[in-house]
Scaffold this active site. Structure first.
Site, PDB file in Angstrom:
ATOM      1  N   GLY A  87       0.809  -1.227   0.000  1.00  0.00           N
ATOM      2  CA  GLY A  87       0.000   0.000   0.000  1.00  0.00           C
ATOM      3  C   GLY A  87       0.835   1.265   0.000  1.00  0.00           C
ATOM      4  O   GLY A  87       0.331   2.343   0.312  1.00  0.00           O
ATOM      5  N   SER A  88       2.095   1.154  -0.364  1.00  0.00           N
ATOM      6  CA  SER A  88       3.054   2.262  -0.261  1.00  0.00           C
ATOM      7  C   SER A  88       2.564   3.596  -0.834  1.00  0.00           C
ATOM      8  O   SER A  88       2.230   3.691  -2.017  1.00  0.00           O
ATOM      9  CB  SER A  88       4.345   1.853  -0.974  1.00  0.00           C
ATOM     10  N   ASN A  89       2.551   4.616   0.022  1.00  0.00           N
ATOM     11  CA  ASN A  89       2.232   5.969  -0.460  1.00  0.00           C
ATOM     12  C   ASN A  89       3.332   6.478  -1.379  1.00  0.00           C
ATOM     13  O   ASN A  89       3.078   7.234  -2.317  1.00  0.00           O
ATOM     14  CB  ASN A  89       2.096   6.938   0.711  1.00  0.00           C
TER      15      ASN A  89
END
Ligand SMILES: *Cc1c(COP(=O)(O)O)cnc(C)c1O
Length: 369
Positions: A87-89
């Protein structure tokens, strides 16, 4: 011929750095400081609104990408390759801004606890054309990356430009030296009180390292309270100091008037807090969930449970203990608050993603957005 320097405080202070390091404009700066007198038992809470740092997507990664994508463009890269959790921003921010400047993005992503934002970020990245690779463990990252790079070289003749996880190279970190100078300008022009402490999440450490360097350089009495949100193997005091040293050295090499700050001076402005992490990266703690709720209801701020919620729970804890009653505490809001799903008209079906990501859409999610 005079070339106008981009209007960034690091470049205004050190014009030779401005002339020599790569840059592409992406961010909307300066970001505002918002004051809340007496909030939570603190003398004053000031929120540094980096959630206004970009038009389509905001948060702390936009500042870093101005330099990182600037370098990719300067070196003639066609593609960038970066890393993160599913889910890396950072991976999403890179997808969005790489595309905006005409670069393709490849992301190599590790497993993490499931959450709604994981789904949202994966779908948006995929919709933007980012090539997503699922890897099952940290030890598999290097091999997968080597395989992608080799196949790229054969197919296109070019290797993608590598951007480290979280954008926290020396170059990416420099953007947060500039961010601290930006804050100092706001203090000097009376737009903001000088904070006694700055609460901020500690992830890939570039944000904290850059702020610490900036504080020493401008001579503020501020401490950076770095709330660790990643495993201690990946984020700790020693690594933060090493990254800060690398950043100073890089900038000193570009412009010898930029000092290489002694470690003990950096150490004296840095306080790393371990007790708000919980069991693992991306797993929401009850305190973090409560902090997100309070930020939304009491301050109209949109936080999440992985980074900003954990850092804000540290502030709430210290304030409730009475430690901040006569102090100005700053919360540096590193989280995006733009509705990028609508702005980008994201439409995608998870079945089209690589199989390793399907479980995020089929398994339960943790409570919270
Ligand atoms: C990436 C990220 C951080 C961590 O910043 P680092 O520079 O990687 O330590 C904090 N908050 C949010 C919301 C992020 O996406």
């Amino acid at each position: 011929m005079t070339v106008e320097l981009p209007d960034r405080p690091l470049f205004n202070r050190f014009p030779n750095i401005g002339k020599r390091i790569p840059f592409t404009p992406l961010a909307t700066l300066p970001t505002p400081c918002e004051s809340h007198e007496g909030y939570g038992g603190a003398g004053q809470l000031v929120v540094k609104r980096d959630d206004f740092s970009g038009q389509v997507y905001s948060g702390n990664k936009v500042r870093k990408l101005e330099l990182l994508l600037g370098r990719a463009l300067e070196e003639g890269a066609k593609e960038v390759l970066t890393f993160g959790y599913a889910g890396s921003n950072h991976s999403l921010a890179t997808s969005i801004y790489a595309k905006q400047v005409g670069l393709r993005c490849i992301s190599v992503l590790l497993p993490q606890p499931n959450a709604q934002y994981v789904r949202r970020n994966l779908l948006a990245s995929f919709f933007l054309g980012t090539e997503l690779h699922h890897v099952s463990s940290v030890s598999a990252v290097a091999l997968t990356t080597a395989r992608i790079v080799a196949s790229r070289k054969i197919r296109t003749g070019f290797a993608p430009q590598i951007i480290p996880a979280g954008g926290s190279s020396a170059l990416g970190t420099s953007s947060f030296v500039s961010a601290l100078f930006e804050l100092n300008d706001q203090i000097e022009s009376g737009k903001c009180d000088a904070p006694d402490r700055i609460y901020v999440p500690l992830g890939s450490m570039g944000t904290v390292a850059g702020l610490a360097i900036g504080i020493v350089l401008v001579g503020l009495k501020t401490k950076v309270v770095a709330v660790r949100v990643v495993d201690e193997r990946f984020g700790n005091a020693q690594k933060t100091l090493k990254l800060a040293h690398k950043t100073c050295t890089m900038l000193h090499d570009v412009d010898p008037s930029f000092p290489v700050i002694p470690e003990q001076e950096l150490r004296s402005v840095l306080e790393i807090r371990d007790e708000f992490f919980g069991r693992q990266y991306g797993e929401f703690t009850p305190e973090s969930i409560e902090a997100v709720r309070r930020a939304r209801e009491e301050l109209s701020l949109d936080f999440e449970g992985t980074y900003s919620g954990k850092a804000f729970s540290a502030f709430l804890h210290d304030a409730a203990q009475g430690e901040l009653s006569d102090k100005t505490a700053m919360f540096w809001n590193t989280h995006n608050s733009r509705d990028f799903t609508t702005a980008l008209s994201v439409e995608a079906d998870y079945h089209d993603l690589p199989k390793g990501f399907h479980r995020y859409f089929e398994e339960d999610i943790q409570a919270l957005a």
